[in-house]
Design a protein around this motif. Sequence first.
Motif, mmCIF file in Angstrom:
data_model
loop_
_atom_site.group_PDB
_atom_site.id
_atom_site.type_symbol
_atom_site.label_atom_id
_atom_site.label_comp_id
_atom_site.label_asym_id
_atom_site.label_seq_id
_atom_site.Cartn_x
_atom_site.Cartn_y
_atom_site.Cartn_z
ATOM 1 N N UNK A 4 1.073 9.709 6.488
ATOM 2 C CA UNK A 4 1.832 10.944 6.417
ATOM 3 C C UNK A 4 3.050 10.773 5.520
ATOM 4 N N UNK A 5 3.361 9.550 5.129
ATOM 5 C CA UNK A 5 4.502 9.310 4.273
ATOM 6 C C UNK A 5 4.080 9.215 2.812
ATOM 7 N N UNK A 6 2.857 9.642 2.525
ATOM 8 C CA UNK A 6 2.349 9.548 1.161
ATOM 9 C C UNK A 6 1.964 10.887 0.587
ATOM 10 N N UNK A 7 2.347 11.954 1.234
ATOM 11 C CA UNK A 7 2.026 13.258 0.667
ATOM 12 C C UNK A 7 1.126 14.070 1.548
ATOM 13 N N UNK A 42 9.846 12.263 -11.690
ATOM 14 C CA UNK A 42 10.528 12.450 -12.965
ATOM 15 C C UNK A 42 11.829 13.228 -12.783
ATOM 16 N N UNK A 43 11.795 14.221 -11.895
ATOM 17 C CA UNK A 43 13.009 15.000 -11.636
ATOM 18 C C UNK A 43 14.096 14.133 -11.005
ATOM 19 N N UNK A 44 13.696 13.262 -10.074
ATOM 20 C CA UNK A 44 14.666 12.346 -9.469
ATOM 21 C C UNK A 44 15.266 11.421 -10.528
ATOM 22 N N UNK A 260 15.658 9.223 3.261
ATOM 23 C CA UNK A 260 14.887 8.677 2.145
ATOM 24 C C UNK A 260 13.390 8.791 2.416
ATOM 25 N N UNK A 261 13.010 8.610 3.659
ATOM 26 C CA UNK A 261 11.600 8.839 4.012
ATOM 27 C C UNK A 261 11.198 10.272 3.689
ATOM 28 N N UNK A 262 12.099 11.222 4.009
ATOM 29 C CA UNK A 262 11.812 12.615 3.706
ATOM 30 C C UNK A 262 11.584 12.837 2.229
ATOM 31 N N UNK A 263 12.388 12.182 1.400
ATOM 32 C CA UNK A 263 12.180 12.301 -0.039
ATOM 33 C C UNK A 263 10.825 11.736 -0.434
ATOM 34 N N UNK A 264 10.425 10.649 0.219
ATOM 35 C CA UNK A 264 9.098 10.090 -0.049
ATOM 36 C C UNK A 264 7.985 11.023 0.382
ATOM 37 N N UNK A 265 8.208 11.756 1.489
ATOM 38 C CA UNK A 265 7.205 12.721 1.931
ATOM 39 C C UNK A 265 6.920 13.740 0.834
ATOM 40 N N UNK A 266 7.987 14.253 0.287
ATOM 41 C CA UNK A 266 7.865 15.312 -0.705
ATOM 42 C C UNK A 266 7.172 14.817 -1.971
ATOM 43 N N UNK A 267 7.454 13.569 -2.332
ATOM 44 C CA UNK A 267 6.970 13.077 -3.622
ATOM 45 C C UNK A 267 5.468 12.920 -3.674
ATOM 46 N N UNK A 268 4.860 12.440 -2.594
ATOM 47 C CA UNK A 268 3.416 12.213 -2.613
ATOM 48 C C UNK A 268 3.020 10.922 -3.287
ATOM 49 N N UNK A 269 3.971 10.111 -3.749
ATOM 50 C CA UNK A 269 3.627 8.823 -4.357
ATOM 51 C C UNK A 269 3.302 7.819 -3.264
ATOM 52 N N UNK A 270 2.534 6.759 -3.576
ATOM 53 C CA UNK A 270 2.232 5.751 -2.555
ATOM 54 C C UNK A 270 3.500 5.179 -1.942
ATOM 55 N N UNK A 272 6.001 6.666 -1.061
ATOM 56 C CA UNK A 272 7.209 7.351 -1.513
ATOM 57 C C UNK A 272 7.986 6.565 -2.543
ATOM 58 N N UNK A 273 7.299 5.648 -3.244
ATOM 59 C CA UNK A 273 7.988 4.777 -4.192
ATOM 60 C C UNK A 273 8.659 5.616 -5.276
ATOM 61 N N UNK A 274 9.873 5.280 -5.586
ATOM 62 C CA UNK A 274 10.672 6.035 -6.551
ATOM 63 C C UNK A 274 11.675 6.914 -5.840
ATOM 64 N N UNK A 275 11.279 8.063 -5.323
ATOM 65 C CA UNK A 275 12.220 8.921 -4.595
ATOM 66 C C UNK A 275 12.866 8.228 -3.407
ATOM 67 N N UNK A 276 12.124 7.363 -2.703
ATOM 68 C CA UNK A 276 12.717 6.660 -1.567
ATOM 69 C C UNK A 276 13.882 5.795 -2.033
#
Length: 660
Positions: A4-7, A42-44, A260-270, A272-276
């Motif tokens: 659930x933390x991957x999108x 990219x936006x982050x 930061x987990x929430x940001x990873x949720x939104x990103x959908x990356x494995x 949440x890498x990057x936004x987290x």
Amino acid sequence: MSEQRNGIARARVGETVQGAHPAGLRVGAAAGRQVLGIALVAAFLWALRDRLASLDTNAVLAALARLDALDWALALGATVLSFAALARYDALIHRMLHRPTPPDAARRAGWTAIALSQTIGFGLVSGALVRWRMLPETSLAQATKITATVAATFLAAWAVLTAAVLLVAPIEHPHLTVWAVQGLALLGLALGGALALAGLKLPGLKVGRFTLRLPAPAMLGKILVLALIDTAFAALALWVLLPPGSELSLLALYPAFLLALGAGFVSGTPGGVGPFEITLVALLPATPEPELLAAILAWRITYFGVPALAAAALVALRPGRALDHPRIVAAPLDCPQIAHLVAQDRQAELGLMRQGELGLLRCDRTPGGWMAGRAGRTLAAVLDPVGTQARPELLAALKAAARAEGRRASLYKISARTAAVARRAGWAVAPVASDVWVNPQSFSLDTPARSGLRRKLRKATKSGLSVRAAEGPLPMAEMTAIAEGWRVARGGERGFSMGRFAPGYVAHQQVMLAYMGKTLVGFASFHANRSEWVLDLMRPAEGAPDGTMQALIAGAITAAAEAGVARLSLAALPPRAEDIVGPAAHIWRRAEKGAGAAGLRQFKMSFAPELSPLYIAAPSAAALALAGAEIARAIHRPAALAHLAPAQPAPAPDAPPALA
């Protein structure tokens, strides 16, 4: 921490409850989500481009090199504890979805799916495929439903948990005051409370073409506790990897970690890498970035890499196997083995299983079983055990079956002997009704106690009524017309532990017919075997002569005596409200209103019967109260049977006003 933390946290609510179909897992849709995730990353990066440009890569690597073996060991230990909570969370979801999966198998499949999906991404697809592989008895559609439900329920728990943490330990934000942060936290908690109330009041909510089945408040509480344990130990794993001398406390890290987990949720990356990473750096400006990013890199190795390798090995070398567990067998009387078991039992009322609402609960490790059915969130075993005497092992099998489906166990309409076994096992037991019965072999009308019955029978005889046992084909067209008129006049029939008229159902019963000349004016049907007859349906036609029902029962007693039957039951009779003390008295008084309870009692007692107490039982007093309410609802408001016209609940002449 889970898929659930991957999108997949963005999965639609309908998918989490109705069971997303594999056809919905289109590659294009999944790829679209990943494209969206890349765009958000990219936006982050653009928003924080100045800070990233000044980042010292060599300093990050140097901070990573300063970690010692103890730091890695402590992080790995916290990771194990976090995944232990995640595994239990997955088992809880199986219970919530009423999946009969053994808890150990559900936990193993859950942590394996989480470890792999959080690393490789495409959480809904990868998580469903791993669960499908690990649970051979589960279809891909069911595995997808489980995966999506894991995502949605964790997302709800994360929101409530984050709000609660921010209320206690609000973070410092350049654009929001502490009061604003706490105000938003209170709003989140209010929404969580509304969700809990909705789960209590609206177990099923229609949302378009989907059905949203909200967990019970107790289940939501367990989900919230497991989410707390999971995320707290995940944050601890990161905290112990911070360099020595770091002034950041775990309490200060935890709310930022959740956001930061929430940001990873939104990103959908494995994972949440990057936004987290970017969000955590932005929320913790006092912590040197090289040290913080080094800790995050080490944390990803420990929390993502190691579990993923273990999970991959488990999937490759140890696919799941179906385990023995109690189960309710569908259409049991169509199976020769089960039909033989039922036929040999003394309880004729097991014929209720032909109605389709009740099945036979069997456990391969325990002989015999229970006639059981689902009433709301209760798995109720009705009557005494089938094919054996009551034993503690059978109670344990019933509890295990209920627990596997996320339900509470209950016994209903059990004898005093079975009630004693349940009481010794620590179950709460209460009287619920009396079995009203006579011995056909010794039954006689020539007793003072049956003077009222004699008057009714004389009236019926003077009117020209005749009663006989059905032989050969039943007059089904006439019986159906009478039953339909009776049902319409009363608004419906009761169900669950009470029979409803259907030609295929009545055809397997002993039937008594009442005629005026050549016109059928009523009938009564009985569950029948070699040892007993049990009254099931009484259906008089409109305008049937006074005494018709008494004549049908008297005729059945005579026929049972000729067949050598030693016991004829007039079915269960609930206690009188005035005989009940305490809070339950109010419930019984309400149940008796307009239900014809007094007339039903007078009718049955006119046969001067014997009375044997029947009981209801559950593992605790609270479970007993809830089970009783749900069984009553299942009886009074039964779901329409597939072979019956829709019916609304209504009092029936042969039905007690509440639980019978």
